[in-house]
Design an enzyme around this catalytic site. Structure first.
Site, PDB file in Angstrom:
ATOM      1  N   LYS A   7      12.654   5.292   5.796  1.00 36.30           N
ATOM      2  CA  LYS A   7      12.366   5.121   7.219  1.00 36.30           C
ATOM      3  C   LYS A   7      13.612   4.603   7.945  1.00 36.30           C
ATOM      4  CE  LYS A   7       7.419   3.978   6.946  1.00 36.30           C
ATOM      5  NZ  LYS A   7       6.941   5.122   7.752  1.00 36.30           N
ATOM      6  N   ARG A  52      -1.528   8.705   1.378  1.00 40.62           N
ATOM      7  CA  ARG A  52      -2.488   9.731   0.929  1.00 40.62           C
ATOM      8  C   ARG A  52      -2.450   9.894  -0.575  1.00 40.62           C
ATOM      9  NH1 ARG A  52       0.287  14.081   4.781  1.00 40.62           N
ATOM     10  NH2 ARG A  52       0.681  12.152   5.899  1.00 40.62           N
ATOM     11  N   ASP A  65       1.290  -2.360   6.206  1.00 37.35           N
ATOM     12  CA  ASP A  65       0.775  -1.099   5.674  1.00 37.35           C
ATOM     13  C   ASP A  65      -0.336  -1.311   4.638  1.00 37.35           C
ATOM     14  OD1 ASP A  65       0.865   1.634   6.039  1.00 37.35           O
ATOM     15  OD2 ASP A  65       2.376   1.991   4.501  1.00 37.35           O
TER      16      ASP A  65
HETATM   17  N1  BES Z   1       2.596   3.801   6.841  1.00 34.66           N
HETATM   18  C1  BES Z   1       2.986   5.004   7.481  1.00 34.66           C
HETATM   19  C2  BES Z   1       2.185   5.292   8.743  1.00 34.66           C
HETATM   20  C3  BES Z   1       2.402   4.372   9.890  1.00 34.66           C
HETATM   21  C4  BES Z   1       3.377   4.663  10.829  1.00 34.66           C
HETATM   22  C5  BES Z   1       1.623   3.259  10.042  1.00 34.66           C
HETATM   23  C6  BES Z   1       3.548   3.811  11.902  1.00 34.66           C
HETATM   24  C7  BES Z   1       1.818   2.426  11.102  1.00 34.66           C
HETATM   25  C8  BES Z   1       2.774   2.700  12.038  1.00 34.66           C
HETATM   26  C9  BES Z   1       2.803   6.202   6.552  1.00 34.66           C
HETATM   27  O1  BES Z   1       2.923   5.942   5.203  1.00 34.66           O
HETATM   28  C10 BES Z   1       3.842   7.196   6.918  1.00 34.66           C
HETATM   29  O2  BES Z   1       4.983   6.875   6.794  1.00 34.66           O
HETATM   30  N2  BES Z   1       3.426   8.355   7.379  1.00 34.66           N
HETATM   31  C11 BES Z   1       4.327   9.370   7.800  1.00 34.66           C
HETATM   32  C12 BES Z   1       3.819  10.684   7.299  1.00 34.66           C
HETATM   33  C13 BES Z   1       4.799  11.803   7.438  1.00 34.66           C
HETATM   34  C14 BES Z   1       5.946  11.598   6.491  1.00 34.66           C
HETATM   35  C15 BES Z   1       4.118  13.120   7.144  1.00 34.66           C
HETATM   36  C16 BES Z   1       4.367   9.356   9.329  1.00 34.66           C
HETATM   37  O3  BES Z   1       3.338   9.108   9.952  1.00 34.66           O
HETATM   38  O4  BES Z   1       5.455   9.535   9.867  1.00 34.66           O
HETATM   39 ZN    ZN Z   2       2.490   3.962   4.629  1.00 31.08          ZN
HETATM   40 ZN    ZN Z   3       4.948   6.035   4.529  1.00 29.34          ZN
END
Ligand code: BES
Ligand code: ZN
Ligand code: ZN
Length: 508
Positions: A285, A359, A296
């Site tokens: 990230k 997921r 999370d």
């Molecule tokens: N934990 C994140 C989702 C999230 C994002 C929660 C912002 C709270 C605030 C999750 O694991 C994630 O990173 N999801 C990605 C999925 C993508 C790579 C398909 C996302 O939402 O960008």
């Molecule tokens: Zn996550």
């Molecule tokens: Zn993630």
């Protein structure tokens, strides 16, 4: 223990006149410029500051607006006017906001006690108003007790010790006492989830989360099973283990079991995403606000919060809870884009983005509870996608379900609890975008599909078979930097009261 600075609530039957306390809460709807007839005798002096304040028009009665008046002929040294907003819009959630706004002002003033006369409006039964008000008093005064050196820890201020709820004489005190206790328990469960969410990731590892679960199990006499990496490997939880393999923190798959007194009761499963920190892994990230990824594990927190009071509240179903706790880190041993994992269900998954890790851990937790407990329904709570924040913002969670009746129950629980939910579709076509030439599924949709929150739900659906299931994406609602009366900024504990209301009415 959660750090609500309100210590206790007492119920007094009679008149606010005799109740005694440092601050009287006077809740009034929008547009009121004179004391209502029922309240006027509490302020006999014609020039009472409360009457003057109301007459001035400075107090408009907007929802959660507060104005303080000192002295005068009222029963307490201070009277706090608090707005209830438009009468036509009055509901339980507005009751929460009104009561919490008053409690927070009292807390800021550091008065020892407040007096809250109920009911605030006709319509809702008094016992539900007592329950909701008790909930709001504890929710609104919640504060996270941050770890600090003894010398920087704020001195024990004069804190809000007591809230006295005053009710008219013609009601059964034991019914109201039970309602008060329900409200207290629901808020305590929510505040527990908030504490877990606020605790930094180095102090809330999967191991520590499992210890907290064990404490809840002991307290509520719940069955407890905790799987470490070896047990999870033995069971074939390859998706779960793939996420954790880059971290030095060992993962924990945590199960709690509540057996309700009625052996014929159906079983409901609650599943929580417990990523104690999400760096994104090799699909790292960006740095900005990455600290927020300590939240999370708020799906796990919601599930554990709910489990902390299921016995005390006497929910009418058996409950099995599964919390998939792991840390998502980049390292020499981390899972890489293109790696293929074999999940507990047997389905293989091509990991195309290691940041879509929630997921993966949920896939194994869901398949496990569905395969081993034959639940009548499964709910999962997860901070799953940034896309749900784009779609719905922070005021409500997205729900995806393979069962219309189940969705309807959740929608009802959403409106009674105030944990607002909105259904989104799982388009059939999304399935195509999850196909891979290298495995049964890919963990992110292929190019151009859009609908990131839908894609995530479509992925999860592959692991629940025919079991009625709903996925609650709480990425937008689990925390927010904005302060609201009964939802202080930070972790909200969203999902706890939603789950509790859902469980309480499951057999209706
Ligand atoms: N934990 C994140 C989702 C999230 C994002 C929660 C912002 C709270 C605030 C999750 O694991 C994630 O990173 N999801 C990605 C999925 C993508 C790579 C398909 C996302 O939402 O960008
Ligand atoms: Zn996550
Ligand atoms: Zn993630």
């Amino acid at each position: 223990m959660s750090k609500s600075t309100l210590r206790r609530i007492e119920l007094t039957v009679g008149s606010a006149d005799e109740a005694g306390g440092d601050l009287l809460v006077l809740a009034l709807p929008r547009g009121v410029t004179e004391l209502p007839a029922a309240i006027a005798p509490l302020f006999p002096a014609p020039a009472d500051p409360v009457r003057v304040l109301l007459g001035s028009g400075d107090f408009r009665g907007e929802l959660a607006e507060v104005h303080l008046a000192y002295g005068g002929s009222g029963p307490c040294a201070r009277t706090l006017l608090v707005g209830m907003g438009e009468p036509a819009k009055w509901n339980a959630e507005r009751l929460r906001a009104t009561v919490a706004a008053a409690a927070r002002r009292a807390q800021e003033l550091a008065v020892g006690s407040l007096v809250l006369p109920l009911p605030l409006a006709s319509g809702e039964p008094l016992s539900s108003q007592v329950e909701t008000a008790a909930e709001a008093l504890f929710l609104g005064t919640y504060r996270f007790d941050a770890p600090r050196a003894p010398e920087t820890t704020p001195k024990e201020e004069v804190s809000l010790e007591l809230a006295r709820i005053v009710v008219p004489e013609d009601v059964s005190a034991s019914t109201l006492q039970a309602a008060l206790e329900r409200g207290r328990l629901r808020a305590a469960a929510t505040n527990l989830a908030r504490d877990l969410g606020h605790t930094p990731a180095n102090l809330m590892t999967p191991t520590i989360l499992a210890e907290r679960a064990a404490r809840i199990a002991a307290d509520q006499e719940l069955g407890l099973t905790v799987l470490g990496p070896d047990e999870a490997a033995h069971l074939g939880m390859g998706a779960f283990l793939g996420v954790t393999q880059g971290s030095v923190e060992p993962p924990r798959m945590i199960f709690l079991h509540y057996t309700c007194p009625d052996p014929a009761a159906p079983t409901v499963a609650l599943v929580g995403k417990g990523i104690t920190f999400d760096t994104g892994g090799i699909s790292l990230k960006p740095g900005a606000k990455m600290d927020e990824m300590k939240y999370d594990m708020c799906g796990a927190a919601a599930v554990l919060g709910a489990m902390s009071v299921v016995r005390a509240l006497g929910v009418p179903v058996h409950v099995v809870a599964a919390v998939a706790a792991a840390e998502n880190m980049p390292s020499g041993s981390a899972v890489k884009p293109g790696d293929v994992l074999t999940s507990y269900s047997g389905k293989t998954i091509e990991v195309l983005n290691t940041d879509a890790e929630g997921r993966l851990v949920l896939a194994d937790a869901l398949a496990y509870v569905v395969g081993n407990h034959a639940p009548a329904a499964v709910l999962d709570f997860a901070t799953l996608t940034g896309a749900i924040i784009i779609a719905l913002g922070h005021y409500g969670a997205g729900v995806f379900s393979n069962d219309d009746a189940l969705w309807q129950r959740l929608e009802t629980a959403g409106s009674t609890s105030g944990d607002r939910v909105w259904r989104l579709p799982i388009w059939e076509e999304m399935g195509k975008h999850l196909e891979s030439p290298f495995a049964d599924l890919r963990n992110i949709a292929d190019g151009g599909a859009g609908g990131g929150a839908i894609a995530a739900a479509a992925f999860l659906r592959e692991f629940v078979g025919e079991t009625p299931w709903a996925h609650v994406d709480i990425a937008g609602t689990a925390w927010w930097e904005k302060d609201r009366p009964h939802l202080p900024k930070g972790a909200s504990g969203f999902g706890v009261r939603l789950a509790l209301d859902f469980l309480a009415r499951f057999r209706d």
